[in-house]
Design an enzyme around this catalytic site. Structure first.
Site, PDB file in Angstrom:
ATOM      1  N   TYR A  51       0.842  -1.215   0.000  1.00  0.00           N
ATOM      2  CA  TYR A  51       0.000   0.000   0.000  1.00  0.00           C
ATOM      3  C   TYR A  51       0.871   1.257   0.000  1.00  0.00           C
ATOM      4  O   TYR A  51       0.378   2.353  -0.238  1.00  0.00           O
ATOM      5  CB  TYR A  51      -0.949   0.035   1.211  1.00  0.00           C
ATOM      6  CG  TYR A  51      -1.909  -1.126   1.334  1.00  0.00           C
ATOM      7  CD1 TYR A  51      -2.084  -2.039   0.306  1.00  0.00           C
ATOM      8  CD2 TYR A  51      -2.650  -1.312   2.497  1.00  0.00           C
ATOM      9  CE1 TYR A  51      -2.941  -3.113   0.433  1.00  0.00           C
ATOM     10  CE2 TYR A  51      -3.527  -2.373   2.636  1.00  0.00           C
ATOM     11  CZ  TYR A  51      -3.656  -3.279   1.601  1.00  0.00           C
ATOM     12  OH  TYR A  51      -4.525  -4.335   1.735  1.00  0.00           O
ATOM     13  N   LYS A  76       1.389  -6.563   6.014  1.00  0.00           N
ATOM     14  CA  LYS A  76       1.467  -7.790   5.198  1.00  0.00           C
ATOM     15  C   LYS A  76       2.743  -7.817   4.374  1.00  0.00           C
ATOM     16  O   LYS A  76       3.211  -6.777   3.906  1.00  0.00           O
ATOM     17  CB  LYS A  76       0.260  -7.858   4.248  1.00  0.00           C
ATOM     18  CG  LYS A  76      -1.065  -7.562   4.915  1.00  0.00           C
ATOM     19  CD  LYS A  76      -2.247  -7.692   3.964  1.00  0.00           C
ATOM     20  CE  LYS A  76      -3.509  -7.103   4.579  1.00  0.00           C
ATOM     21  NZ  LYS A  76      -3.674  -5.662   4.341  1.00  0.00           N
TER      22      LYS A  76
HETATM   23  N1  LIG Z   1      -5.563  -8.756   1.741  1.00  0.00           N
HETATM   24  C1  LIG Z   1      -5.920  -8.272   0.572  1.00  0.00           C
HETATM   25  O1  LIG Z   1      -5.541  -8.791  -0.485  1.00  0.00           O
HETATM   26  C2  LIG Z   1      -6.783  -7.057   0.526  1.00  0.00           C
HETATM   27  C3  LIG Z   1      -7.392  -6.670  -0.672  1.00  0.00           C
HETATM   28  C4  LIG Z   1      -8.217  -5.546  -0.667  1.00  0.00           C
HETATM   29  C5  LIG Z   1      -8.415  -4.835   0.518  1.00  0.00           C
HETATM   30  N2  LIG Z   1      -7.790  -5.223   1.685  1.00  0.00           N
HETATM   31  C6  LIG Z   1      -7.976  -4.498   2.971  1.00  0.00           C
HETATM   32  O2  LIG Z   1      -9.375  -4.333   3.207  1.00  0.00           O
HETATM   33  C7  LIG Z   1      -9.667  -2.952   3.395  1.00  0.00           C
HETATM   34  C8  LIG Z   1     -11.072  -2.634   2.956  1.00  0.00           C
HETATM   35  O3  LIG Z   1     -11.301  -3.033   1.618  1.00  0.00           O
HETATM   36  P1  LIG Z   1     -11.471  -1.977   0.406  1.00  0.00           P
HETATM   37  O4  LIG Z   1     -10.751  -0.738   0.717  1.00  0.00           O
HETATM   38  O5  LIG Z   1     -11.114  -2.726  -0.826  1.00  0.00           O
HETATM   39  O6  LIG Z   1     -13.031  -1.750   0.292  1.00  0.00           O
HETATM   40  P2  LIG Z   1     -14.263  -1.416   1.269  1.00  0.00           P
HETATM   41  O7  LIG Z   1     -13.802  -1.109   2.631  1.00  0.00           O
HETATM   42  O8  LIG Z   1     -15.256  -2.482   1.039  1.00  0.00           O
HETATM   43  O9  LIG Z   1     -14.850  -0.106   0.573  1.00  0.00           O
HETATM   44  C9  LIG Z   1     -14.121   1.099   0.530  1.00  0.00           C
HETATM   45  C10 LIG Z   1     -14.858   2.057  -0.414  1.00  0.00           C
HETATM   46  O10 LIG Z   1     -16.169   2.290   0.086  1.00  0.00           O
HETATM   47  C11 LIG Z   1     -16.364   3.666   0.333  1.00  0.00           C
HETATM   48  N3  LIG Z   1     -17.083   3.772   1.604  1.00  0.00           N
HETATM   49  C12 LIG Z   1     -16.591   3.523   2.846  1.00  0.00           C
HETATM   50  N4  LIG Z   1     -17.531   3.708   3.778  1.00  0.00           N
HETATM   51  C13 LIG Z   1     -18.656   4.078   3.121  1.00  0.00           C
HETATM   52  C14 LIG Z   1     -19.955   4.415   3.557  1.00  0.00           C
HETATM   53  N5  LIG Z   1     -20.286   4.417   4.845  1.00  0.00           N
HETATM   54  N6  LIG Z   1     -20.886   4.750   2.612  1.00  0.00           N
HETATM   55  C15 LIG Z   1     -20.543   4.756   1.290  1.00  0.00           C
HETATM   56  N7  LIG Z   1     -19.334   4.431   0.838  1.00  0.00           N
HETATM   57  C16 LIG Z   1     -18.392   4.099   1.737  1.00  0.00           C
HETATM   58  C17 LIG Z   1     -14.978   4.282   0.414  1.00  0.00           C
HETATM   59  O11 LIG Z   1     -15.004   5.618  -0.053  1.00  0.00           O
HETATM   60  P3  LIG Z   1     -14.178   6.840   0.616  1.00  0.00           P
HETATM   61  O12 LIG Z   1     -12.856   6.334   1.067  1.00  0.00           O
HETATM   62  O13 LIG Z   1     -14.079   7.817  -0.527  1.00  0.00           O
HETATM   63  O14 LIG Z   1     -15.016   7.371   1.745  1.00  0.00           O
HETATM   64  C18 LIG Z   1     -14.190   3.396  -0.542  1.00  0.00           C
HETATM   65  O15 LIG Z   1     -14.346   3.817  -1.875  1.00  0.00           O
HETATM   66  C19 LIG Z   1      -8.569  -2.264   2.565  1.00  0.00           C
HETATM   67  O16 LIG Z   1      -8.453  -0.897   2.866  1.00  0.00           O
HETATM   68  C20 LIG Z   1      -7.379  -3.088   2.955  1.00  0.00           C
HETATM   69  O17 LIG Z   1      -6.915  -2.716   4.241  1.00  0.00           O
HETATM   70  C21 LIG Z   1      -6.976  -6.328   1.692  1.00  0.00           C
END
Ligand SMILES: NC(=O)c1ccc[n+]([C@@H]2O[C@H](COP(=O)([O-])OP(=O)(O)OC[C@H]3O[C@@H](n4cnc5c(N)ncnc54)[C@H](OP(=O)(O)O)[C@@H]3O)[C@@H](O)[C@H]2O)c1
Length: 284
Positions: A51, A76
């Site tokens: 990241y 990670k």
């Molecule tokens: N291990 C892996 O391979 C892997 C892969 C992917 C992700 N991850 C981890 O998982 C975490 C979360 O996953 P993610 O970032 O992919 O997706 P997520 O948390 O499912 O969704 C994040 C998105 O949703 C929006 N959002 C957040 N809260 C909201 C709400 N209350 N209402 C409307 N929209 C909302 C955010 O926008 P804004 O930020 O613009 O508010 C952002 O665009 C990552 O940050 C990372 O730490 C790990």
């Protein structure tokens, strides 16, 4: 401030069931986002070497002024290092990548260290796991786990090591609920952590049945989805850089999804991933 429930991992370490993810948060914005999250009440932060925001994440942690031992920090191991992590050179590369993460975060231990992707085509994750065992024994990682592992890779670790991963972080949300893998984890004492728990804020949050449930409870769809994770026993790490959403995503106590709600949410399953299939993923 809401009280976040905790999950006890298989080595006794406790992890908050709701944490804060920072994928796609630029390093120079990570400090503000992490500080806002900790001030709002989050105590668990999920970052990763790839990241490229471990420096900003560490700054945010220190700026928030909460004692280090009250926080749960996950990072990670990225796929790169020596070519394919084999032999002693592979294990040394893992230890050096870990040192690099600690240095960037500005901490002398992490609460959880994860193998980011299994890369089964290289067949070397069991070797990587040996280096992880050393970090656990040294106390520099309070718990060790994996991410994007399937049953086959977990089974191989059981055969080659006496340390069962504390946790497997995988894509998981109502569209892709991972029933089989969750059952396998439960059988083997591995906690399930959901990445992209909000479906990356895309179609999932506009699903008509979820909108109806949100209206019924006077909540947002994001809160309903996070409540679903908590009631499913899953650890969720939603990401947001929007202060109002950071707070909203934490405010999921004080209501309960009933059997009708859970059935309606289950019916939104599509079986489609947002991310890559880990079995073939080998990006460097
Ligand atoms: N291990 C892996 O391979 C892997 C892969 C992917 C992700 N991850 C981890 O998982 C975490 C979360 O996953 P993610 O970032 O992919 O997706 P997520 O948390 O499912 O969704 C994040 C998105 O949703 C929006 N959002 C957040 N809260 C909201 C709400 N209350 N209402 C409307 N929209 C909302 C955010 O926008 P804004 O930020 O613009 O508010 C952002 O665009 C990552 O940050 C990372 O730490 C790990």
């Amino acid at each position: 401030m809401s009280t976040i429930p905790t999950v006890t991992l298989n080595n006794g370490v406790r992890i908050p069931q709701l944490g804060f993810g920072v994928w796609q948060v630029p390093d120079d914005e990570a400090a503000a986002a992490v500080r806002t999250a900790i001030e709002a009440g989050y105590r668990s932060i999920d970052t990763a070497a790839i990241y490229e925001n471990e420096v900003g994440t560490g700054q945010g942690i220190r700026q928030a002024g909460v004692a280090r031992e009250e926080l749960f920090v996950t990072t990670k191991l990225w796929n790169s290092g020596t070519a394919d992590w084999t032999g002693q050179a592979g294990r040394d590369a893992v230890l050096s990548a870990f040192d690099d993460s600690l240095r960037k975060l500005g901490t002398d231990y992490v609460d959880l260290y994860l193998i980011h992707w299994p890369r089964p085509m290289h067949g070397s994750y069991a070797n990587v796991w040996q280096a992880f065992e050393q970090l656990l024994a040294d106390g520099r990682a309070k718990a060790i786990g994996v991410s994007n592992f399937g049953q086959e890779q977990l089974t191989r670790l059981f055969e080659t090591s006496s340390v069962v991963p504390a946790l497997n972080q995988v894509e998981l949300h109502p569209h892709f609920p991972q029933h089989e893998l969750r059952a396998f984890h439960a059988e083997h004492g591995i906690a399930t952590e959901a990445w992209s728990p909000l479906g990356q804020g895309k179609e999932l949050l506009a699903e008509p049945p979820l909108v109806a449930i949100a209206e019924k409870h006077g909540r947002t769809v994001a809160q309903v989805v996070l409540r679903w994770h908590l009631q499913s026993g899953v650890i969720a790490i939603p990401k947001s850089v929007t202060p109002s959403r950071i707070k909203e995503n934490l405010d999921v106590a004080g209501f309960e999804l009933d059997a009708d709600d859970l059935a309606a949410i289950a019916a939104t399953e599509t079986g489609k991933r947002l991310g890559p299939d880990p079995q073939g993923f080998d990006w460097n």
